[in-house]
Design a protein around this motif. Structure first.
Motif, mmCIF file in Angstrom:
data_model
loop_
_atom_site.group_PDB
_atom_site.id
_atom_site.type_symbol
_atom_site.label_atom_id
_atom_site.label_comp_id
_atom_site.label_asym_id
_atom_site.label_seq_id
_atom_site.Cartn_x
_atom_site.Cartn_y
_atom_site.Cartn_z
ATOM 1 N N SER A 18 9.672 10.675 13.275
ATOM 2 C CA SER A 18 10.907 11.282 12.572
ATOM 3 C C SER A 18 10.540 9.895 11.533
ATOM 4 N N VAL A 19 12.152 9.943 10.885
ATOM 5 C CA VAL A 19 12.117 8.640 9.626
ATOM 6 C C VAL A 19 12.585 8.307 10.693
ATOM 7 N N PRO A 20 12.262 6.632 9.786
ATOM 8 C CA PRO A 20 12.968 5.478 10.231
ATOM 9 C C PRO A 20 13.966 5.124 10.164
ATOM 10 N N LYS A 21 15.160 4.800 11.060
ATOM 11 C CA LYS A 21 16.277 4.202 10.752
ATOM 12 C C LYS A 21 16.870 3.366 10.213
ATOM 13 N N THR A 22 16.050 1.701 10.739
ATOM 14 C CA THR A 22 16.087 0.935 10.767
ATOM 15 C C THR A 22 15.107 0.004 10.315
ATOM 16 N N ARG A 23 15.096 -1.718 10.304
ATOM 17 C CA ARG A 23 13.972 -2.230 9.578
ATOM 18 C C ARG A 23 12.848 -2.556 10.735
ATOM 19 N N ASP A 24 13.856 -2.547 11.649
ATOM 20 C CA ASP A 24 12.732 -2.909 13.010
ATOM 21 C C ASP A 24 11.670 -0.573 13.743
ATOM 22 N N GLU A 25 12.478 -0.152 13.320
ATOM 23 C CA GLU A 25 12.222 1.297 13.056
ATOM 24 C C GLU A 25 10.707 1.549 12.088
ATOM 25 N N TRP A 26 11.134 0.997 10.682
ATOM 26 C CA TRP A 26 10.428 0.940 9.763
ATOM 27 C C TRP A 26 9.063 0.340 10.362
ATOM 28 N N ILE A 27 9.464 -0.996 10.625
ATOM 29 C CA ILE A 27 7.821 -2.107 10.628
ATOM 30 C C ILE A 27 6.873 -0.573 12.012
ATOM 31 N N ALA A 28 7.646 -0.660 12.633
ATOM 32 C CA ALA A 28 7.071 -0.584 14.082
ATOM 33 C C ALA A 28 5.656 0.877 13.247
ATOM 34 N N ALA A 29 6.407 2.055 12.433
ATOM 35 C CA ALA A 29 6.009 3.174 12.099
ATOM 36 C C ALA A 29 5.223 3.120 11.123
ATOM 37 N N THR A 30 5.444 1.643 10.738
ATOM 38 C CA THR A 30 4.929 1.592 9.591
ATOM 39 C C THR A 30 3.275 1.220 9.686
ATOM 40 N N GLU A 31 3.244 0.179 11.001
ATOM 41 C CA GLU A 31 2.646 -0.238 11.733
ATOM 42 C C GLU A 31 1.125 1.469 12.356
ATOM 43 N N ARG A 65 -3.321 3.137 9.604
ATOM 44 C CA ARG A 65 -4.551 2.497 10.825
ATOM 45 C C ARG A 65 -6.109 4.381 9.351
ATOM 46 N N ALA A 66 -7.115 3.813 10.730
ATOM 47 C CA ALA A 66 -7.789 5.103 10.365
ATOM 48 C C ALA A 66 -8.019 5.607 9.100
ATOM 49 N N GLY A 67 -8.647 4.264 8.128
ATOM 50 C CA GLY A 67 -8.415 4.955 6.384
ATOM 51 C C GLY A 67 -7.239 5.026 5.578
ATOM 52 N N ASN A 68 -6.015 4.722 5.975
ATOM 53 C CA ASN A 68 -4.415 5.326 5.821
ATOM 54 C C ASN A 68 -3.921 3.915 5.215
ATOM 55 N N GLN A 69 -2.952 3.558 4.597
ATOM 56 C CA GLN A 69 -1.949 2.247 3.858
ATOM 57 C C GLN A 69 -1.129 3.042 4.283
ATOM 58 N N GLY A 70 -0.578 1.865 5.341
ATOM 59 C CA GLY A 70 0.630 2.455 6.152
ATOM 60 C C GLY A 70 1.782 2.206 4.716
ATOM 61 N N LEU A 116 6.600 -6.389 5.375
ATOM 62 C CA LEU A 116 6.302 -4.975 5.199
ATOM 63 C C LEU A 116 4.948 -4.830 4.268
ATOM 64 N N GLN A 117 4.805 -5.412 3.008
ATOM 65 C CA GLN A 117 3.798 -5.296 2.093
ATOM 66 C C GLN A 117 2.703 -6.028 2.885
ATOM 67 N N ALA A 118 2.438 -7.001 3.888
ATOM 68 C CA ALA A 118 0.809 -6.555 4.855
ATOM 69 C C ALA A 118 0.440 -5.220 5.226
ATOM 70 N N LEU A 119 1.329 -4.253 5.251
ATOM 71 C CA LEU A 119 1.008 -2.942 5.995
ATOM 72 C C LEU A 119 0.675 -2.389 4.868
ATOM 73 N N GLY A 120 -0.524 -2.261 3.908
ATOM 74 C CA GLY A 120 -0.767 -1.925 2.374
ATOM 75 C C GLY A 120 -1.750 -2.600 1.838
ATOM 76 N N ASP A 121 -2.183 -1.653 1.088
ATOM 77 C CA ASP A 121 -3.109 -2.495 0.282
ATOM 78 C C ASP A 121 -2.631 -3.272 -1.325
ATOM 79 N N GLY A 122 -1.571 -3.175 -1.070
ATOM 80 C CA GLY A 122 -0.955 -3.601 -2.518
ATOM 81 C C GLY A 122 -1.598 -4.521 -3.908
ATOM 82 N N PRO A 123 -1.034 -5.154 -4.537
ATOM 83 C CA PRO A 123 -1.972 -6.212 -5.181
ATOM 84 C C PRO A 123 -0.757 -7.369 -4.952
ATOM 85 N N THR A 124 -1.141 -8.890 -4.529
ATOM 86 C CA THR A 124 -0.110 -9.151 -5.063
ATOM 87 C C THR A 124 0.492 -9.632 -5.693
#
Length: 417
Positions: free
Chosen positions: A162-175, A179-184, A233-241
């Motif tokens: 399910s899609v996250p409804k809160t920030r905490d759920e969003w971070i948990a889902a993105t973590e 994985r496995a070659g994907n960017q959260g 949030l930004q650390a859970l992917g490979d976006g440029p800084t």
């Protein structure tokens, strides 16, 4: 200031949108001509033709003359028009109203907005920047804002049901997704509009108005908390800084198929699918989550307001055209035809069935605009917020970097530096 957020929102219609700086005349039978400046790509030819025919039939003494303007260089052009040969109605970016109001060339529309247009129900992200010192100069027309666009297939593979409804759920889902070659999530380090929403959620501001004395506010505890969440949030992917969402275009990155989420306008989905047709049917949308499930997160609202110059030849007739364009009938037509958010939350039902626009409308209820200073364009032109974000993401002390950026914002808002 051009509202760049709308670029994605109009992607689906830009191929048939109005071109150039020409004009679209009415029937030619009216005794009086109302001249309206609209921005390029704001509406489709079909909408404009339908509105023109209907309005001129109901008002046979009026001929509508729509002149299409380019965003590039529009600020000086509008300011020049307000001083002399002004059209009767002008579409402007919602965050431009303060700059034009400062010129003294706008008509006070407070009475009309209160009496006839139901201003108590307007989206705050459009209404607030249209109001200067309690005077309503800009009438909200349409809005667009960012949502989360996600890859349903990657969500399913990661077990995110399910899609996250809160920030905490969003971070948990993105973590889980990261994985496995994907960017959260792909989140560029200088996406300052997204940061603004996180700051507003914390109760902070980009700048504070102390009786007309504007000061940068990135160094408040609330604003620093917003940056802290952005960093997490930004650390859970490979976006440029050290770049924003256009370098490289985040739609191109997402189209490669290994990114679970981006934050953009729903119209960006069309660009993604053009790049990678295999993603058709696999994209979903949800509002940016808030701190609790009671409401979505705050977002920057881009869009347009309608203004009437004091020196317009047909001021009264121009106001009547504004009222029509802002009415429920034509708000419904515009929202459905252009996938925009209508100017009132009570009209959100008209875009039900359009998943992306519906998510955008839900988020728009928590929409905000940039600080309502006539000097804010100076801040965006230099934009000390971007290097501040990069410095923090690359290990700089947040408090020190925020203080320096806030001091620079203060100087720019004061007209110095």
């Amino acid at each position: 200031m051009k509202n760049r957020i709308l670029a994605g929102a109009i992607a689906l219609v830009s191929s048939v949108a109005l071109g150039g700086c020409g004009f679209i005349p009415g029937s030619g039978s009216g005794d009086r001509t109302v001249t309206v400046w609209l921005m390029k790509d704001s509406v489709s030819p079909g909408f404009l033709d339908k509105f023109t025919r209907s309005y001129e039939e109901e008002n046979p003494s009026i001929e509508l003359d729509f002149k299409i303007q380019e965003w590039s260089g529009i600020g000086p052009k509008v300011l020049s028009a307000l001083e002399g040969d002004a059209p009767d109605v002008i579409e402007v970016g919602n965050t431009q109203v303060a700059q034009y109001a400062e010129s003294g060339g706008l008509r006070d529309l407070t009475l009309e907005s209160m009496r006839d247009l139901g201003s108590e129900d307007w989206l705050p992200g459009l209404a607030q920047p249209g109001s200067i010192n309690g005077v309503q100069y800009g009438i909200p027309w349409y809005a667009a804002n960012r949502v989360v666009i996600y890859n349903k297939e990657i969500f399913e593979e990661a077990g995110v049901d399910s899609v996250p409804k809160t920030r905490d759920e969003w971070i948990a889902a993105t973590e889980k997704l990261n994985r496995a070659g994907n960017q959260g999530i792909y989140l560029a380090g200088q996406n300052w509009y997204v940061l603004a929403g996180f700051i507003w959620d914390e109760g902070g501001e980009l700048a504070d108005d102390n009786g007309g004395d504007w000061r940068g506010a990135l160094d408040t505890p609330e604003a620093l908390a917003g940056m802290e969440f952005y960093q997490e949030l930004q650390a859970l992917g490979d976006g440029p800084t050290d770049a924003d969402e256009e370098k490289p275009p985040q739609t191109d990155v997402f189209a490669k198929g290994d990114v679970a989420q981006i934050i953009s306008t729903p119209g960006s989905a069309a660009l993604i699918e053009q790049k990678n047709p295999e993603l058709k049917g696999k994209l979903g949308y949800f509002p940016i989550p808030g701190k609790s499930s009671k409401a979505p997160g705050s977002v920057f609202t881009g869009g347009s307001d309608l203004i009437v110059p004091k020196k317009a030849d047909e001021r009264t007739a121009g106001i009547a055209v504004v009222k029509a364009l802002a009415s429920e009938k034509w708000q419904t037509e515009l929202a459905r035809g252009m996938s925009y958010v209508p100017n009132k939350p009570s009209l959100a039902h008209v875009i039900e069935g359009d998943e992306g626009t519906a998510a955008m409308a839900e988020g728009a209820t928590r929409g905000r605009a940039t600080p309502n200073s006539p000097q804010w364009a100076r801040v965006e032109a230099e934009n000390p917020i971007k290097p501040y974000m990069t410095a923090v993401l690359e290990g700089g002390d947040p408090a020190r970097e925020a203080k320096a950026a806030s001091e620079r914002i203060t100087a720019l808002l004061a007209g110095s530096g």
